[in-house]
Design a protein around this motif. Structure first.
Motif, short mmCIF file in Angstrom:
data_model
loop_
_atom_site.label_atom_id
_atom_site.label_comp_id
_atom_site.label_asym_id
_atom_site.label_seq_id
_atom_site.Cartn_x
_atom_site.Cartn_y
_atom_site.Cartn_z
N HIS A 159 0.66 -1.02 -0.12
CA HIS A 159 0.08 -0.09 -0.17
C HIS A 159 0.73 1.20 0.01
N GLU A 160 2.02 1.26 0.89
CA GLU A 160 2.69 2.50 0.97
C GLU A 160 3.48 2.56 -0.41
N PHE A 161 4.01 1.38 -0.86
CA PHE A 161 4.77 1.60 -2.06
C PHE A 161 3.85 2.09 -3.33
N GLY A 162 2.63 1.87 -3.37
CA GLY A 162 1.72 2.54 -3.98
C GLY A 162 1.58 3.99 -4.04
N HIS A 163 1.58 4.55 -2.73
CA HIS A 163 1.78 5.78 -2.69
C HIS A 163 3.07 6.39 -3.18
N VAL A 164 4.10 5.63 -2.98
CA VAL A 164 5.38 6.03 -3.82
C VAL A 164 5.40 6.20 -5.27
N LEU A 165 4.85 5.16 -5.69
CA LEU A 165 4.94 5.06 -7.06
C LEU A 165 3.80 6.00 -7.77
N GLY A 166 2.86 6.39 -6.86
CA GLY A 166 2.05 7.32 -7.43
C GLY A 166 2.56 8.72 -7.74
N THR A 167 3.62 8.80 -7.28
CA THR A 167 4.13 10.15 -7.39
C THR A 167 5.26 10.10 -8.79
N ALA A 168 5.07 8.88 -9.26
CA ALA A 168 5.94 8.78 -10.59
C ALA A 168 5.32 9.28 -11.92
N GLY A 169 4.23 9.78 -11.97
CA GLY A 169 3.58 10.18 -13.21
C GLY A 169 2.79 11.12 -12.95
N GLN A 170 1.94 11.27 -14.13
CA GLN A 170 0.92 12.48 -14.10
C GLN A 170 -0.35 12.05 -14.27
N PHE A 171 -0.28 10.74 -13.69
CA PHE A 171 -1.77 9.88 -13.82
C PHE A 171 -2.53 10.23 -12.13
N LEU A 172 -1.98 10.96 -11.27
CA LEU A 172 -2.46 11.46 -10.21
C LEU A 172 -2.22 12.80 -9.99
N PRO A 173 -2.73 13.66 -9.29
CA PRO A 173 -2.53 14.81 -8.81
C PRO A 173 -1.21 14.75 -7.65
N ASP A 174 -0.27 15.80 -7.40
CA ASP A 174 0.61 15.44 -6.27
C ASP A 174 -0.37 15.85 -4.93
N TRP A 175 -0.25 15.07 -4.03
CA TRP A 175 -1.02 15.11 -2.92
C TRP A 175 -0.57 16.38 -2.11
#
Length: 313
Positions: A159-175
C-alpha cells in the motif's frame, strides 16, 4: 515534508534497496509529530527495530516482484521505524525548494509488533465499525501456513509503495500541492476513472462511485458506523470501482489500495477474502469481485508496470 538538507536524504539512495532501513530520522519524526499534533499530542518517536523485525521487513521486500522493486530504486529514500504514528504506516514526500528529493515510508513497530497477516487485516477492516467486545469482520490475506507477521508487513508496504509510485507520473495529482493548482480530472488518467474535480477545485467521487456511507468510513479516530452497517457498506462498495472501503476515501488511497491488491492477488497469487464473523458468515468481498469492479484500473496498473521508463525517477 520540506528539508533544508537534501544531501542527508539522498545519501540513503546510495544504499541497496533492502538496506535503506533504520529509525526514523529526527527531521521526519518532527514533521510527523507536527502533522499528528491535533489528534495525538504525544506525537511520534523514532524506534530501533529488533533484528527479527528487520529480517521480516527485508524478507517482505525481497519477495515482491521485480516489476515493483525496480521503480522503487530511484524514488524510495528509505523505510523507517517509529512509534506513535496513529496508524500502521505513513508515506511522505521529501521536498527541497521546488524539487522532489524522494519518498519515505515509516512503519509503526508497535502496531506491527505481534500481529500476523490475517489478524492485522481484520483489525484494520473493523476500524470504521464500533461494537465493543465483538468482531464484525474477518479478513484473510494469507493462507494458514503463510499467516505471518512478515506478510502483514508486506501488504502494508505494498500500500505504501503504491503511494510512492503514485508520485512517479501524471496519472494522479501531487497530494502535497495547493488545490488551486489542480488541473482538470481528465488530465490525470487514474484519477479520472472514479473521481471528478469541481469548479471549486474539490476532489469528489463521480456519481457512479458515490454512496451515502462513504463520508462515515472513519479509519482513524472514533468509528461512526456500527456492526449493523457492515453488509450495507459492502453492498454499496460493489456498485463502485473502488477495491476496498479504504480506497473510497480519496484518489491517493484508491490508487494505493488498488495497487496493493493487484500485486498481492494477481502478480503474487495470494488470497483476499472478507466475510462476517459468526456461525453463519456472509462472504462480502474476494479477489474475484475486486477484479470485476476494478478491471479498468487493473489494466491501467498492468500497462504502467510493463511500460519501460513509465515509473523511472
Amino acid at each position: 515534508m520540506h528539508t533544508l538538507d537534501p544531501a542527508s536524504w539522498t545519501r540513503w539512495r546510495q544504499k541497496e534497496l533492502f538496506d535503506r532501513l533504520g529509525p526514523a530520522p529526527h527531521e521526519l519524526v518532527r514533521h510527523i509529530a507536527r502533522v499528528n499534533a491535533a489528534d495525538d499530542p504525544a506525537g511520534a518517536t523514532a524506534a530501533e527495530a529488533s533484528a527479527e523485525f528487520l529480517i521480516d521487513v527485508r524478507a517482505a521486500m525481497a519477495e515482491l516482484p521485480a516489476a515493483v522493486r525496480k521503480p522503487l530504486e530511484g524514488r524510495l529514500l528509505g523505510v523507517y521505524f517509529a512509534r506513535g504514528l496513529g496508524c500502521s504506516a505513513v508515506t511522505d514526500v521529501v521536498v527541497h525548494g521546488a524539487e522532489v528529493v524522494g519518498c519515505v515510508v515509516v512503519l509503526d513497530i508497535d502496531v506491527l509488533g505481534t500481529r500476523k497477516a490475517n489478524a492485522w487485516a481484520t483489525w484494520k477492516e473493523n476500524k470504521p465499525f464500533s461494537s465493543p467486545g465483538s468482531r464484525k469482520l474477518s479478513v484473510a490475506i494469507e493462507v494458514a501456513a503463510q499467516d505471518l507477521r512478515r506478510n502483514a508487513i508486506q501488504f502494508i508496504l505494498l500500500h505504501e509503495f503504491g503511494h510512492v509510485l503514485g508520485t512517479a507520473g501524471q496519472f494522479l495529482p501531487d497530494w502535497w500541492i495547493d488545490p488551486c493548482e489542480l488541473k482538470q480530472a481528465s488530465d490525470y488518467a487514474f484519477l479520472d476513472l472514479s473521481w471528478q474535480i469541481d469548479a471549486g477545485k474539490r476532489i469528489a467521487p463521480k456519481p457512479a462511485c458515490s454512496f451515502s456511507m462513504r463520508d462515515s468510513l472513519v479509519f482513524y479516530g472514533s468509528a461512526l458506523l456500527c456492526d449493523g452497517d457492515v453488509i450495507e457498506a459492502y453492498q454499496a462498495l460493489r456498485s463502485t470501482s473502488f477495491a476496498t472501503l479504504y480506497a473510497a476515501g480519496n484518489p491517493f488511497d484508491d490508487f494505493a489500495e488498488c495497487f496493493a491488491l493487484y500485486v498481492h492477488t494477481v502478480l503474487m497469487g495470494k488470497p483476499y477474502e472478507v466475510a462476517t464473523c459468526g456461525d453463519r458468515p456472509v462472504e462480502l468481498c474476494d479477489s474475484l469481485s475486486v477484479v470485476a469492479r476494478c478491471a479498468e484500473k487493473y489494466t491501467f496498473l498492468e500497462d504502467l508496470l510493463q511500460t519501460t521508463g513509465a515509473l523511472s525517477p
